[in-house]
Design an enzyme around this catalytic site. Sequence first.
Site, PDB file in Angstrom:
ATOM      1  CB  SER A  46      -0.885  -0.023   1.250  1.00 39.88           C
ATOM      2  OG  SER A  46      -1.446   1.240   1.477  1.00 39.88           O
TER       3      SER A  46
ATOM      4  CE1 TYR B 182      -4.201  -2.086   4.853  1.00 36.29           C
ATOM      5  CE2 TYR B 182      -3.591   0.184   4.377  1.00 36.29           C
ATOM      6  CZ  TYR B 182      -3.925  -1.084   3.947  1.00 36.29           C
ATOM      7  OH  TYR B 182      -3.970  -1.360   2.604  1.00 36.29           O
TER       8      TYR B 182
HETATM    9  N1  LIG Z   1      -8.423  -0.239  -2.426  1.00 38.48           N
HETATM   10  C1  LIG Z   1      -7.340   0.493  -2.185  1.00 38.48           C
HETATM   11  O1  LIG Z   1      -7.315   1.710  -2.390  1.00 38.48           O
HETATM   12  C2  LIG Z   1      -6.084  -0.167  -1.663  1.00 38.48           C
HETATM   13  C3  LIG Z   1      -4.956   0.644  -1.485  1.00 38.48           C
HETATM   14  C4  LIG Z   1      -3.779   0.053  -1.013  1.00 38.48           C
HETATM   15  C5  LIG Z   1      -3.751  -1.298  -0.751  1.00 38.48           C
HETATM   16  N2  LIG Z   1      -4.862  -2.055  -0.918  1.00 38.48           N
HETATM   17  C6  LIG Z   1      -4.760  -3.487  -0.621  1.00 38.48           C
HETATM   18  O2  LIG Z   1      -5.244  -4.209  -1.730  1.00 38.48           O
HETATM   19  C7  LIG Z   1      -5.865  -5.415  -1.310  1.00 38.48           C
HETATM   20  C8  LIG Z   1      -7.276  -5.492  -1.850  1.00 38.48           C
HETATM   21  O3  LIG Z   1      -7.983  -4.361  -1.356  1.00 38.48           O
HETATM   22  P1  LIG Z   1      -9.505  -4.073  -1.724  1.00 38.48           P
HETATM   23  O4  LIG Z   1      -9.650  -2.602  -1.829  1.00 38.48           O
HETATM   24  O5  LIG Z   1      -9.934  -4.942  -2.844  1.00 38.48           O
HETATM   25  O6  LIG Z   1     -10.206  -4.502  -0.355  1.00 38.48           O
HETATM   26  P2  LIG Z   1     -11.466  -5.433  -0.076  1.00 38.48           P
HETATM   27  O7  LIG Z   1     -11.724  -5.329   1.393  1.00 38.48           O
HETATM   28  O8  LIG Z   1     -12.578  -5.098  -0.990  1.00 38.48           O
HETATM   29  O9  LIG Z   1     -10.916  -6.874  -0.432  1.00 38.48           O
HETATM   30  C9  LIG Z   1     -10.242  -7.702   0.472  1.00 38.48           C
HETATM   31  C10 LIG Z   1     -10.974  -9.045   0.514  1.00 38.48           C
HETATM   32  O10 LIG Z   1     -10.219  -9.907   1.365  1.00 38.48           O
HETATM   33  C11 LIG Z   1     -11.132 -10.653   2.140  1.00 38.48           C
HETATM   34  N3  LIG Z   1     -10.458 -11.025   3.379  1.00 38.48           N
HETATM   35  C12 LIG Z   1     -10.043 -10.219   4.383  1.00 38.48           C
HETATM   36  N4  LIG Z   1      -9.476 -10.927   5.357  1.00 38.48           N
HETATM   37  C13 LIG Z   1      -9.495 -12.230   4.962  1.00 38.48           C
HETATM   38  C14 LIG Z   1      -9.078 -13.438   5.558  1.00 38.48           C
HETATM   39  N5  LIG Z   1      -8.526 -13.470   6.787  1.00 38.48           N
HETATM   40  N6  LIG Z   1      -9.255 -14.601   4.880  1.00 38.48           N
HETATM   41  C15 LIG Z   1      -9.840 -14.582   3.644  1.00 38.48           C
HETATM   42  N7  LIG Z   1     -10.291 -13.468   3.040  1.00 38.48           N
HETATM   43  C16 LIG Z   1     -10.121 -12.307   3.700  1.00 38.48           C
HETATM   44  C17 LIG Z   1     -12.317  -9.733   2.384  1.00 38.48           C
HETATM   45  O11 LIG Z   1     -13.529 -10.437   2.614  1.00 38.48           O
HETATM   46  C18 LIG Z   1     -12.384  -8.922   1.093  1.00 38.48           C
HETATM   47  O12 LIG Z   1     -13.329  -9.460   0.180  1.00 38.48           O
HETATM   48  C19 LIG Z   1      -5.759  -5.411   0.209  1.00 38.48           C
HETATM   49  O13 LIG Z   1      -4.623  -6.134   0.586  1.00 38.48           O
HETATM   50  C20 LIG Z   1      -5.598  -3.945   0.549  1.00 38.48           C
HETATM   51  O14 LIG Z   1      -4.935  -3.767   1.793  1.00 38.48           O
HETATM   52  C21 LIG Z   1      -6.021  -1.523  -1.371  1.00 38.48           C
END
Ligand SMILES: NC(=O)c1ccc[n+]([C@@H]2O[C@H](COP(=O)([O-])OP(=O)(O)OC[C@H]3O[C@@H](n4cnc5c(N)ncnc54)[C@H](O)[C@@H]3O)[C@@H](O)[C@H]2O)c1
Length: 321
Positions: free
Chosen positions: A125, A150
């Site tokens: 991130s 985080y």
């Molecule tokens: N969206 C953003 O702007 C952003 C920015 C930086 C980093 N990220 C990272 O990208 C990745 C995806 O983010 P996103 O925006 O799609 O988030 P999101 O919350 O929509 O997707 C994450 C998914 O992981 C699942 N999950 C969480 N914990 C879990 C576990 N213990 N076992 C199984 N499944 C689990 C959740 O149910 C969810 O569907 C994450 O790692 C997030 O930290 C996202």
Amino acid sequence: MSILVTGAAGFIGAYTCQALAARGERVVGLDNYNDYYDPQLKRDRVAALCPQVDIRTLDLTDRDGLAALFDEVQPTRVVHLAAQAGVRYSLENPHAYVESNLVGFVNVLELCRHRGVQHLLYASSSSVYGDSATPPFSEDQRVDRPRSLYAATKAANELMAYTYAQLYGLPATGLRFFTVYGPWGRPDMAPLLFSRAVLAGRSIEVFNEGRMRRDFTHVSDIVAGILGALSQPSAEPTPHQVFNLGNHTPVELEHFIEVIATAAGRPAHKIYRPMQPGDMVETMADTRRAHAAFGYAPRTPIETGLPPVVQWCREYFGSAA
Ligand SMILES: NC(=O)c1ccc[n+]([C@@H]2O[C@H](COP(=O)([O-])OP(=O)(O)OC[C@H]3O[C@@H](n4cnc5c(N)ncnc54)[C@H](O)[C@@H]3O)[C@@H](O)[C@H]2O)c1
């Protein structure tokens, strides 16, 4: 030759599954469908974007279940996107971050190591840049002063993956995503929060009195980056690399809100609030490394990327926006 995508029902995960399936890859997903935000949105997202993909309901902390899935699927590549996301929630529920992002991450690393996975791609991130870096953030700046738990778990993931690459030769690539938005996005993030509020005539809370700049990145550009990174083998002496995936164009929060208001055809009622703990005032990705390695070239300005998000909110949430 199959690809395991974790967090497959999540925002970025479902689009990634869609793109991989469209490319003819054999994809299996996993997700625990947790209720950090409405699990019905996750189910609807999967139904809309990647209904043909086999997504198992499984928690990363279930070591036996995860091992059984690796044995069954025998993935050659893993795209690890499952995590407890969100900066502000990490102030309220730190244990969710430790379980999913640290314990879960080690479980994934161990299985990649022991089952001979050829490439682990994982989500990091922009928040790792924390207090140390100056925009534009480049991958060689310090990432040891996170502003939230985080961010600390994401920085820890990079160290853990580096260690596995060093010790066991596991090729691993970390992708630092910069504020991702698009239709079917996350309801806890500003693009959806603001769009829904403006559509419904509710006021929006604007932090740091609006003096914030974010490098908003469209999900289609992020998915193009994921696919690019997936196809390039690690080239460094230690097979661990990190790349920024951002838009390289920070946007003033006030302009971002204006674009939403114009698309909604309604005024935005803003309530100015002080800076929130854990937040960053500005993010901006230096994307030259990803460009050089796999031709990453984001192409979506918010002026074209954001109106469809407002339209999607109107359709999906309807009067409950
Ligand atoms: N969206 C953003 O702007 C952003 C920015 C930086 C980093 N990220 C990272 O990208 C990745 C995806 O983010 P996103 O925006 O799609 O988030 P999101 O919350 O929509 O997707 C994450 C998914 O992981 C699942 N999950 C969480 N914990 C879990 C576990 N213990 N076992 C199984 N499944 C689990 C959740 O149910 C969810 O569907 C994450 O790692 C997030 O930290 C996202």
